[in-house]
Scaffold this motif. Structure first.
Motif, PDB file in Angstrom:
ATOM      1  N   LYS A 147      42.591  28.918  40.307  1.00 29.86           N
ATOM      2  CA  LYS A 147      42.356  27.822  39.355  1.00 29.86           C
ATOM      3  C   LYS A 147      42.124  28.382  37.948  1.00 29.86           C
ATOM      4  O   LYS A 147      42.668  27.886  36.957  1.00 29.86           O
ATOM      5  CB  LYS A 147      41.138  26.999  39.777  1.00 29.86           C
ATOM      6  CG  LYS A 147      41.301  26.285  41.098  1.00 29.86           C
ATOM      7  CD  LYS A 147      39.963  25.698  41.527  1.00 29.86           C
ATOM      8  CE  LYS A 147      39.979  25.179  42.946  1.00 29.86           C
ATOM      9  NZ  LYS A 147      40.785  23.961  43.134  1.00 29.86           N
ATOM     10  N   ILE A 148      41.280  29.399  37.887  1.00 35.53           N
ATOM     11  CA  ILE A 148      40.956  29.992  36.586  1.00 35.53           C
ATOM     12  C   ILE A 148      42.176  30.698  36.002  1.00 35.53           C
ATOM     13  O   ILE A 148      42.452  30.610  34.804  1.00 35.53           O
ATOM     14  CB  ILE A 148      39.778  30.993  36.730  1.00 35.53           C
ATOM     15  CG1 ILE A 148      38.506  30.264  37.170  1.00 35.53           C
ATOM     16  CG2 ILE A 148      39.520  31.755  35.426  1.00 35.53           C
ATOM     17  CD1 ILE A 148      38.057  29.128  36.270  1.00 35.53           C
ATOM     18  N   THR A 207      36.496  36.409  32.768  1.00 38.70           N
ATOM     19  CA  THR A 207      35.706  35.252  33.203  1.00 38.70           C
ATOM     20  C   THR A 207      34.850  35.620  34.411  1.00 38.70           C
ATOM     21  O   THR A 207      33.653  35.329  34.454  1.00 38.70           O
ATOM     22  CB  THR A 207      36.641  34.082  33.563  1.00 38.70           C
ATOM     23  OG1 THR A 207      37.397  33.746  32.419  1.00 38.70           O
ATOM     24  CG2 THR A 207      35.853  32.874  34.049  1.00 38.70           C
ATOM     25  N   PHE A 208      35.475  36.297  35.382  1.00 35.86           N
ATOM     26  CA  PHE A 208      34.724  36.628  36.595  1.00 35.86           C
ATOM     27  C   PHE A 208      33.671  37.716  36.358  1.00 35.86           C
ATOM     28  O   PHE A 208      32.677  37.771  37.079  1.00 35.86           O
ATOM     29  CB  PHE A 208      35.672  36.981  37.743  1.00 35.86           C
ATOM     30  CG  PHE A 208      36.231  35.737  38.373  1.00 35.86           C
ATOM     31  CD1 PHE A 208      35.471  35.000  39.270  1.00 35.86           C
ATOM     32  CD2 PHE A 208      37.478  35.258  38.012  1.00 35.86           C
ATOM     33  CE1 PHE A 208      35.946  33.826  39.815  1.00 35.86           C
ATOM     34  CE2 PHE A 208      37.966  34.083  38.547  1.00 35.86           C
ATOM     35  CZ  PHE A 208      37.207  33.359  39.450  1.00 35.86           C
ATOM     36  N   ILE A 231      32.856  28.626  31.250  1.00 38.77           N
ATOM     37  CA  ILE A 231      32.927  30.056  30.918  1.00 38.77           C
ATOM     38  C   ILE A 231      34.385  30.455  30.642  1.00 38.77           C
ATOM     39  O   ILE A 231      34.687  31.100  29.640  1.00 38.77           O
ATOM     40  CB  ILE A 231      32.338  30.919  32.057  1.00 38.77           C
ATOM     41  CG1 ILE A 231      30.829  30.665  32.161  1.00 38.77           C
ATOM     42  CG2 ILE A 231      32.609  32.404  31.826  1.00 38.77           C
ATOM     43  CD1 ILE A 231      30.139  31.356  33.325  1.00 38.77           C
ATOM     44  N   ALA A 232      35.281  30.001  31.525  1.00 40.03           N
ATOM     45  CA  ALA A 232      36.695  30.385  31.379  1.00 40.03           C
ATOM     46  C   ALA A 232      37.298  29.806  30.095  1.00 40.03           C
ATOM     47  O   ALA A 232      37.975  30.517  29.344  1.00 40.03           O
ATOM     48  CB  ALA A 232      37.489  29.915  32.586  1.00 40.03           C
ATOM     49  N   SER A 233      37.030  28.514  29.836  1.00 42.02           N
ATOM     50  CA  SER A 233      37.650  27.913  28.651  1.00 42.02           C
ATOM     51  C   SER A 233      37.053  28.499  27.372  1.00 42.02           C
ATOM     52  O   SER A 233      37.762  28.700  26.380  1.00 42.02           O
ATOM     53  CB  SER A 233      37.512  26.390  28.676  1.00 42.02           C
ATOM     54  OG  SER A 233      36.176  26.020  28.914  1.00 42.02           O
ATOM     55  N   ASN A 234      35.764  28.800  27.401  1.00 41.73           N
ATOM     56  CA  ASN A 234      35.168  29.445  26.221  1.00 41.73           C
ATOM     57  C   ASN A 234      35.742  30.840  26.013  1.00 41.73           C
ATOM     58  O   ASN A 234      35.960  31.269  24.879  1.00 41.73           O
ATOM     59  CB  ASN A 234      33.644  29.540  26.375  1.00 41.73           C
ATOM     60  CG  ASN A 234      32.965  28.211  26.090  1.00 41.73           C
ATOM     61  OD1 ASN A 234      33.489  27.391  25.332  1.00 41.73           O
ATOM     62  ND2 ASN A 234      31.823  27.973  26.701  1.00 41.73           N
ATOM     63  N   ARG A 235      35.993  31.527  27.121  1.00 43.12           N
ATOM     64  CA  ARG A 235      36.597  32.861  27.023  1.00 43.12           C
ATOM     65  C   ARG A 235      37.999  32.742  26.393  1.00 43.12           C
ATOM     66  O   ARG A 235      38.392  33.558  25.584  1.00 43.12           O
ATOM     67  CB  ARG A 235      36.658  33.486  28.426  1.00 43.12           C
ATOM     68  CG  ARG A 235      37.009  34.942  28.446  1.00 43.12           C
ATOM     69  CD  ARG A 235      35.931  35.762  27.766  1.00 43.12           C
ATOM     70  NE  ARG A 235      36.463  36.981  27.177  1.00 43.12           N
ATOM     71  CZ  ARG A 235      37.009  37.045  25.964  1.00 43.12           C
ATOM     72  NH1 ARG A 235      37.114  35.977  25.203  1.00 43.12           N
ATOM     73  NH2 ARG A 235      37.457  38.185  25.501  1.00 43.12           N
TER      74      ARG A 235
END
Lengths: 156, 202
Positions: A13-14, A35-36, A59-63
Protein backbone atom coordinates in the motif's frame (compact mmCIF):
# COMPACT_ATOMS: atom_id res chain seq x y z
CA UNK A 1 0.30 -5.34 15.90
CA UNK A 2 4.00 -6.12 15.63
CA UNK A 3 6.33 -4.31 13.28
CA UNK A 4 6.56 -7.40 11.10
CA UNK A 5 2.77 -7.60 10.74
CA UNK A 6 2.58 -3.93 9.91
CA UNK A 7 5.38 -4.27 7.41
CA UNK A 8 3.78 -7.21 5.63
CA UNK A 9 0.33 -5.65 5.62
CA UNK A 10 1.26 -2.14 4.57
CA UNK A 11 4.36 -2.44 2.38
CA UNK A 12 2.49 -2.73 -0.94
CA UNK A 13 0.00 0.00 0.00
CA UNK A 14 2.75 2.41 0.98
CA UNK A 15 4.82 1.53 -2.07
CA UNK A 16 1.88 2.33 -4.38
CA UNK A 17 1.26 5.62 -2.58
CA UNK A 18 4.90 6.62 -3.10
CA UNK A 19 4.83 5.37 -6.67
CA UNK A 20 1.76 7.51 -7.40
CA UNK A 21 3.63 10.49 -5.99
CA UNK A 22 6.94 10.12 -7.85
CA UNK A 23 6.24 7.58 -10.65
CA UNK A 24 9.77 6.25 -10.35
CA UNK A 25 10.26 2.70 -9.16
CA UNK A 26 13.62 3.23 -7.43
CA UNK A 27 12.63 6.50 -5.73
CA UNK A 28 9.30 5.03 -4.61
CA UNK A 29 11.14 2.06 -3.13
CA UNK A 30 13.40 4.45 -1.19
CA UNK A 31 10.49 6.51 0.06
CA UNK A 32 8.66 3.39 1.22
CA UNK A 33 11.77 2.17 3.01
CA UNK A 34 12.25 5.50 4.71
CA UNK A 35 8.62 5.41 5.80
CA UNK A 36 9.15 2.04 7.45
CA UNK A 37 12.31 3.25 9.15
CA UNK A 38 10.24 6.02 10.77
CA UNK A 39 7.45 3.57 11.59
CA UNK A 40 9.98 1.26 13.21
CA UNK A 41 11.53 4.08 15.22
CA UNK A 42 8.24 5.56 16.38
CA UNK A 43 6.10 2.49 16.84
CA UNK A 44 6.78 2.33 20.60
CA UNK A 45 5.52 5.92 20.86
CA UNK A 46 2.34 5.30 18.86
CA UNK A 47 -0.53 6.20 21.18
CA UNK A 48 -3.50 4.86 19.25
CA UNK A 49 -5.05 8.34 19.07
CA UNK A 50 -5.69 7.51 15.44
CA UNK A 51 -5.90 4.19 13.65
CA UNK A 52 -2.59 2.59 12.76
CA UNK A 53 -3.45 3.01 9.08
CA UNK A 54 -4.00 6.75 9.38
CA UNK A 55 -0.75 7.01 11.32
CA UNK A 56 1.29 5.14 8.71
CA UNK A 57 -0.31 6.92 5.75
CA UNK A 58 0.44 10.25 7.40
CA UNK A 59 4.10 9.32 7.84
CA UNK A 60 4.34 8.09 4.24
CA UNK A 61 2.59 11.08 2.67
CA UNK A 62 4.63 13.52 4.75
CA UNK A 63 7.77 11.69 3.67
CA UNK A 64 6.64 12.13 0.06
CA UNK A 65 6.02 15.84 0.58
CA UNK A 66 9.49 16.26 2.01
CA UNK A 67 10.96 14.35 -0.88
CA UNK A 68 11.65 17.54 -2.82
CA UNK A 69 14.39 18.36 -0.32
CA UNK A 70 16.44 15.50 -1.69
CA UNK A 71 15.08 15.78 -5.22
CA UNK A 72 17.52 15.43 -8.09
CA UNK A 73 20.35 14.22 -5.94
CA UNK A 74 19.21 11.07 -4.31
CA UNK A 75 22.46 9.45 -3.41
CA UNK A 76 22.40 5.76 -4.06
CA UNK A 77 25.19 5.07 -1.59
CA UNK A 78 23.22 6.71 1.18
CA UNK A 79 20.28 4.39 0.78
CA UNK A 80 19.61 2.24 3.78
CA UNK A 81 19.22 -0.94 1.82
CA UNK A 82 19.43 -1.94 -1.74
CA UNK A 83 17.27 -4.21 -3.70
CA UNK A 84 18.11 -5.14 -7.26
CA UNK A 85 18.87 -1.93 -9.11
CA UNK A 86 17.23 -2.82 -12.38
CA UNK A 87 13.73 -3.82 -11.57
CA UNK A 88 12.12 -5.21 -14.69
CA UNK A 89 9.27 -2.88 -15.36
CA UNK A 90 6.93 -4.58 -17.72
CA UNK A 91 3.62 -3.38 -16.48
CA UNK A 92 0.85 -2.81 -18.87
CA UNK A 93 0.82 0.56 -20.57
CA UNK A 94 -2.55 1.40 -19.02
CA UNK A 95 -1.22 0.97 -15.49
CA UNK A 96 1.84 2.97 -16.39
CA UNK A 97 -0.35 5.69 -17.87
CA UNK A 98 -2.46 5.89 -14.71
CA UNK A 99 0.63 6.33 -12.54
CA UNK A 100 2.06 8.92 -14.93
CA UNK A 101 -1.18 10.92 -14.84
CA UNK A 102 -1.33 10.81 -11.05
CA UNK A 103 2.29 11.86 -10.63
CA UNK A 104 1.60 14.90 -12.81
CA UNK A 105 -1.19 16.17 -10.55
CA UNK A 106 -0.52 18.83 -7.90
CA UNK A 107 1.29 17.25 -4.92
CA UNK A 108 -1.61 17.11 -2.48
CA UNK A 109 -3.96 15.74 -5.16
CA UNK A 110 -1.52 12.89 -5.77
CA UNK A 111 -1.78 11.90 -2.12
CA UNK A 112 -5.57 12.22 -2.02
CA UNK A 113 -6.26 10.14 -5.13
CA UNK A 114 -3.68 7.51 -4.18
CA UNK A 115 -5.38 7.03 -0.82
CA UNK A 116 -8.80 6.88 -2.50
CA UNK A 117 -7.61 4.22 -4.95
CA UNK A 118 -6.14 2.35 -1.99
CA UNK A 119 -9.71 2.13 -0.57
CA UNK A 120 -8.98 4.39 2.37
CA UNK A 121 -12.24 5.86 3.71
CA UNK A 122 -12.80 9.53 2.87
CA UNK A 123 -13.08 10.41 6.55
CA UNK A 124 -9.65 8.88 7.07
CA UNK A 125 -8.18 10.68 4.05
CA UNK A 126 -9.49 13.91 5.56
CA UNK A 127 -7.60 13.13 8.77
CA UNK A 128 -4.41 12.24 6.92
CA UNK A 129 -4.36 15.36 4.76
CA UNK A 130 -5.84 17.73 7.33
CA UNK A 131 -8.93 18.88 5.44
CA UNK A 132 -12.65 18.41 5.91
CA UNK A 133 -14.41 15.34 4.55
CA UNK A 134 -16.55 17.48 2.25
CA UNK A 135 -13.46 18.99 0.78
CA UNK A 136 -11.90 15.62 0.14
CA UNK A 137 -15.08 14.39 -1.56
CA UNK A 138 -15.16 17.36 -3.93
CA UNK A 139 -11.49 17.00 -4.71
CA UNK A 140 -11.68 13.25 -5.39
CA UNK A 141 -14.59 13.84 -7.75
CA UNK A 142 -12.61 16.46 -9.59
CA UNK A 143 -9.44 14.36 -9.85
CA UNK A 144 -11.37 11.36 -11.13
CA UNK A 145 -12.93 13.55 -13.81
CA UNK A 146 -9.47 14.73 -14.86
CA UNK A 147 -8.15 11.16 -14.98
CA UNK A 148 -11.15 9.92 -16.96
CA UNK A 149 -10.69 12.72 -19.44
CA UNK A 150 -7.00 11.91 -19.86
CA UNK A 151 -7.80 8.24 -20.38
CA UNK A 152 -10.38 9.08 -23.02
CA UNK A 153 -7.79 11.04 -24.97
CA UNK A 154 -5.27 8.25 -24.40
CA UNK A 155 -7.64 5.59 -25.73
CA UNK A 156 -8.19 7.47 -28.96
CA UNK B 1 -13.15 2.44 -23.21
CA UNK B 2 -16.30 3.48 -21.39
CA UNK B 3 -16.56 6.33 -18.94
CA UNK B 4 -16.27 4.05 -15.93
CA UNK B 5 -12.64 3.15 -15.96
CA UNK B 6 -11.73 0.90 -13.07
CA UNK B 7 -8.90 3.00 -11.69
CA UNK B 8 -8.74 1.00 -8.48
CA UNK B 9 -8.13 -2.20 -10.36
CA UNK B 10 -5.41 -0.61 -12.50
CA UNK B 11 -3.87 1.01 -9.45
CA UNK B 12 -3.49 -2.27 -7.60
CA UNK B 13 -1.82 -4.04 -10.48
CA UNK B 14 1.38 -2.09 -10.03
CA UNK B 15 4.45 -4.30 -9.75
CA UNK B 16 5.67 -4.50 -6.20
CA UNK B 17 8.82 -5.88 -4.75
CA UNK B 18 9.04 -6.24 -1.02
CA UNK B 19 12.42 -6.58 0.66
CA UNK B 20 12.33 -9.50 3.06
CA UNK B 21 11.85 -8.79 6.70
CA UNK B 22 15.27 -10.04 7.89
CA UNK B 23 17.06 -7.75 5.43
CA UNK B 24 14.97 -4.87 6.57
CA UNK B 25 15.79 -5.38 10.25
CA UNK B 26 19.48 -5.73 9.51
CA UNK B 27 19.53 -2.50 7.55
CA UNK B 28 17.50 -0.70 10.18
CA UNK B 29 20.20 -1.57 12.67
CA UNK B 30 22.93 -0.38 10.35
CA UNK B 31 21.02 2.81 9.65
CA UNK B 32 20.69 3.52 13.35
CA UNK B 33 24.42 3.02 13.94
CA UNK B 34 25.26 5.26 11.02
CA UNK B 35 23.26 8.15 12.42
CA UNK B 36 24.93 7.73 15.77
CA UNK B 37 28.39 7.59 14.19
CA UNK B 38 27.84 10.88 12.40
CA UNK B 39 26.78 12.57 15.62
CA UNK B 40 29.78 11.19 17.51
CA UNK B 41 32.18 12.23 14.72
CA UNK B 42 31.03 15.86 14.72
CA UNK B 43 31.43 16.14 18.45
CA UNK B 44 34.76 14.33 18.53
CA UNK B 45 36.16 16.71 15.91
CA UNK B 46 35.07 19.69 17.93
CA UNK B 47 36.51 18.16 21.06
CA UNK B 48 39.90 17.49 19.44
CA UNK B 49 40.12 21.09 18.18
CA UNK B 50 39.39 22.42 21.63
CA UNK B 51 41.95 20.08 23.20
CA UNK B 52 44.58 21.32 20.71
CA UNK B 53 43.83 24.93 21.59
CA UNK B 54 44.02 24.18 25.29
CA UNK B 55 47.35 22.39 24.76
CA UNK B 56 48.70 25.45 22.95
CA UNK B 57 47.70 27.50 25.94
CA UNK B 58 49.34 25.03 28.30
CA UNK B 59 52.64 24.47 26.45
CA UNK B 60 53.29 27.90 25.00
CA UNK B 61 52.21 29.71 28.15
CA UNK B 62 50.93 32.89 26.50
CA UNK B 63 51.85 35.93 28.56
CA UNK B 64 49.54 38.53 27.13
CA UNK B 65 45.83 38.74 27.81
CA UNK B 66 45.14 39.25 24.07
CA UNK B 67 46.45 35.76 23.27
CA UNK B 68 44.20 34.21 25.89
CA UNK B 69 41.18 36.18 24.72
CA UNK B 70 42.06 35.16 21.15
CA UNK B 71 42.10 31.49 22.06
CA UNK B 72 38.84 31.71 23.96
CA UNK B 73 37.17 33.61 21.12
CA UNK B 74 38.23 30.95 18.61
CA UNK B 75 36.90 28.13 20.78
CA UNK B 76 33.70 30.09 21.37
CA UNK B 77 33.20 30.56 17.62
CA UNK B 78 33.34 26.81 17.05
CA UNK B 79 31.16 25.91 20.02
CA UNK B 80 28.48 28.40 18.98
CA UNK B 81 28.54 27.12 15.43
CA UNK B 82 28.05 23.49 16.45
CA UNK B 83 25.43 24.52 19.00
CA UNK B 84 23.46 26.35 16.32
CA UNK B 85 23.52 23.28 14.11
CA UNK B 86 22.36 21.07 16.94
CA UNK B 87 19.38 23.36 17.51
CA UNK B 88 18.33 22.73 13.94
CA UNK B 89 18.18 19.01 14.63
CA UNK B 90 15.96 19.76 17.58
CA UNK B 91 13.53 21.64 15.34
CA UNK B 92 13.40 18.69 12.98
CA UNK B 93 12.74 16.31 15.83
CA UNK B 94 9.89 18.48 17.07
CA UNK B 95 8.11 18.29 13.73
CA UNK B 96 6.17 15.08 13.96
CA UNK B 97 5.89 12.98 10.85
CA UNK B 98 2.58 11.63 12.06
CA UNK B 99 0.81 14.98 11.85
CA UNK B 100 -1.63 15.73 9.07
CA UNK B 101 -0.08 16.86 5.78
CA UNK B 102 -1.37 20.36 6.39
CA UNK B 103 0.22 20.70 9.83
CA UNK B 104 3.43 19.05 8.67
CA UNK B 105 3.83 21.41 5.72
CA UNK B 106 3.40 24.39 8.01
CA UNK B 107 6.04 22.95 10.33
CA UNK B 108 8.44 22.41 7.45
CA UNK B 109 8.04 25.99 6.25
CA UNK B 110 8.71 27.29 9.78
CA UNK B 111 11.78 25.05 10.13
CA UNK B 112 13.20 26.13 6.80
CA UNK B 113 12.80 29.78 7.81
CA UNK B 114 14.60 29.14 11.09
CA UNK B 115 17.28 27.21 9.27
CA UNK B 116 17.82 30.12 6.92
CA UNK B 117 18.26 32.46 9.86
CA UNK B 118 20.59 30.15 11.74
CA UNK B 119 22.73 29.31 8.74
CA UNK B 120 23.19 32.79 7.37
CA UNK B 121 23.41 34.81 10.58
CA UNK B 122 25.41 32.20 12.41
CA UNK B 123 27.88 31.90 9.57
CA UNK B 124 28.42 35.64 9.69
CA UNK B 125 28.88 35.58 13.45
CA UNK B 126 31.23 32.62 13.19
CA UNK B 127 33.47 34.39 10.68
CA UNK B 128 33.67 37.53 12.79
CA UNK B 129 34.51 35.66 15.99
CA UNK B 130 37.06 33.45 14.27
CA UNK B 131 38.84 36.37 12.56
CA UNK B 132 38.89 38.35 15.77
CA UNK B 133 40.25 35.37 17.68
CA UNK B 134 43.06 34.77 15.21
CA UNK B 135 44.10 38.45 15.13
CA UNK B 136 44.17 38.68 18.92
CA UNK B 137 46.02 35.41 19.23
CA UNK B 138 48.73 36.47 16.78
CA UNK B 139 49.44 39.78 18.49
CA UNK B 140 51.76 38.41 21.17
CA UNK B 141 53.92 36.45 18.73
CA UNK B 142 54.04 39.18 16.11
CA UNK B 143 55.10 41.57 18.83
CA UNK B 144 58.26 39.54 19.39
CA UNK B 145 59.18 39.53 15.68
CA UNK B 146 61.07 42.28 13.84
CA UNK B 147 58.60 44.97 12.68
CA UNK B 148 58.86 44.16 8.98
CA UNK B 149 58.12 40.47 9.42
CA UNK B 150 55.43 41.25 11.94
CA UNK B 151 53.71 43.54 9.47
CA UNK B 152 54.01 40.91 6.78
CA UNK B 153 52.45 38.25 9.02
CA UNK B 154 49.53 40.55 9.83
CA UNK B 155 49.15 41.61 6.23
CA UNK B 156 48.96 37.98 5.11
CA UNK B 157 46.54 37.09 7.88
CA UNK B 158 44.30 40.03 7.09
CA UNK B 159 44.45 39.14 3.41
CA UNK B 160 43.32 35.62 4.26
CA UNK B 161 40.51 36.97 6.44
CA UNK B 162 39.48 39.40 3.71
CA UNK B 163 39.36 36.54 1.21
CA UNK B 164 37.10 34.62 3.58
CA UNK B 165 34.91 37.60 4.33
CA UNK B 166 34.51 39.05 0.87
CA UNK B 167 34.64 35.90 -1.23
CA UNK B 168 34.00 32.69 0.68
CA UNK B 169 31.39 33.96 3.13
CA UNK B 170 29.04 35.64 0.63
CA UNK B 171 29.38 32.64 -1.66
CA UNK B 172 28.47 30.17 1.07
CA UNK B 173 25.59 32.29 2.34
CA UNK B 174 24.23 32.84 -1.15
CA UNK B 175 24.34 29.16 -1.95
CA UNK B 176 22.54 28.21 1.26
CA UNK B 177 19.99 30.98 0.91
CA UNK B 178 19.16 30.07 -2.66
CA UNK B 179 18.65 26.43 -1.73
CA UNK B 180 16.48 27.24 1.28
CA UNK B 181 14.48 29.91 -0.57
CA UNK B 182 13.64 27.43 -3.31
CA UNK B 183 12.51 24.87 -0.76
CA UNK B 184 10.44 27.39 1.21
CA UNK B 185 8.78 28.56 -2.00
CA UNK B 186 7.97 25.01 -3.05
CA UNK B 187 6.55 24.05 0.34
CA UNK B 188 4.45 27.21 0.38
CA UNK B 189 3.15 26.38 -3.07
CA UNK B 190 2.08 22.91 -1.96
CA UNK B 191 0.54 24.38 1.16
CA UNK B 192 -1.47 26.79 -0.98
CA UNK B 193 -2.97 23.82 -2.83
CA UNK B 194 -4.65 22.93 0.45
CA UNK B 195 -5.98 26.48 0.83
CA UNK B 196 -7.47 26.28 -2.63
CA UNK B 197 -9.29 23.22 -1.50
CA UNK B 198 -10.79 25.12 1.38
CA UNK B 199 -12.08 27.67 -1.10
CA UNK B 200 -13.88 24.93 -3.01
CA UNK B 201 -16.20 24.44 -0.10
CA UNK B 202 -16.67 28.13 0.65
Amino acid sequence: MSFEDIYNHYWSKIFRLCMGYVNDHAVAQDLAQETFIIVWQQLPKFRKESSIGTWIYRIASNRCLRQLETDKKIQKSELPFQIKEDVPISIEPQIQFLYTCISNLPETDRIIISLELEDVKQAEIAKIVGLSEGNIRVRIHRIKAILTEKFKVYER
Amino acid sequence: MNANIDFKNLWKQQDIEQPNHADLLLTLKRYKNKGLRRLVLTNVLLFITIVCLVLIWYFFQPQMITTKIGLITTILAMVIFVFAYNTLFKYYKAASESESNRAYLQDLIAIKRKQKFVQTKMLQFYFILLSLGVCLYLYEYVNKMPTAIGLLVYALTLLWIAFNWFYLRPKMIKKQEEKLDTLIKKFELINRQLDEQLEIKA
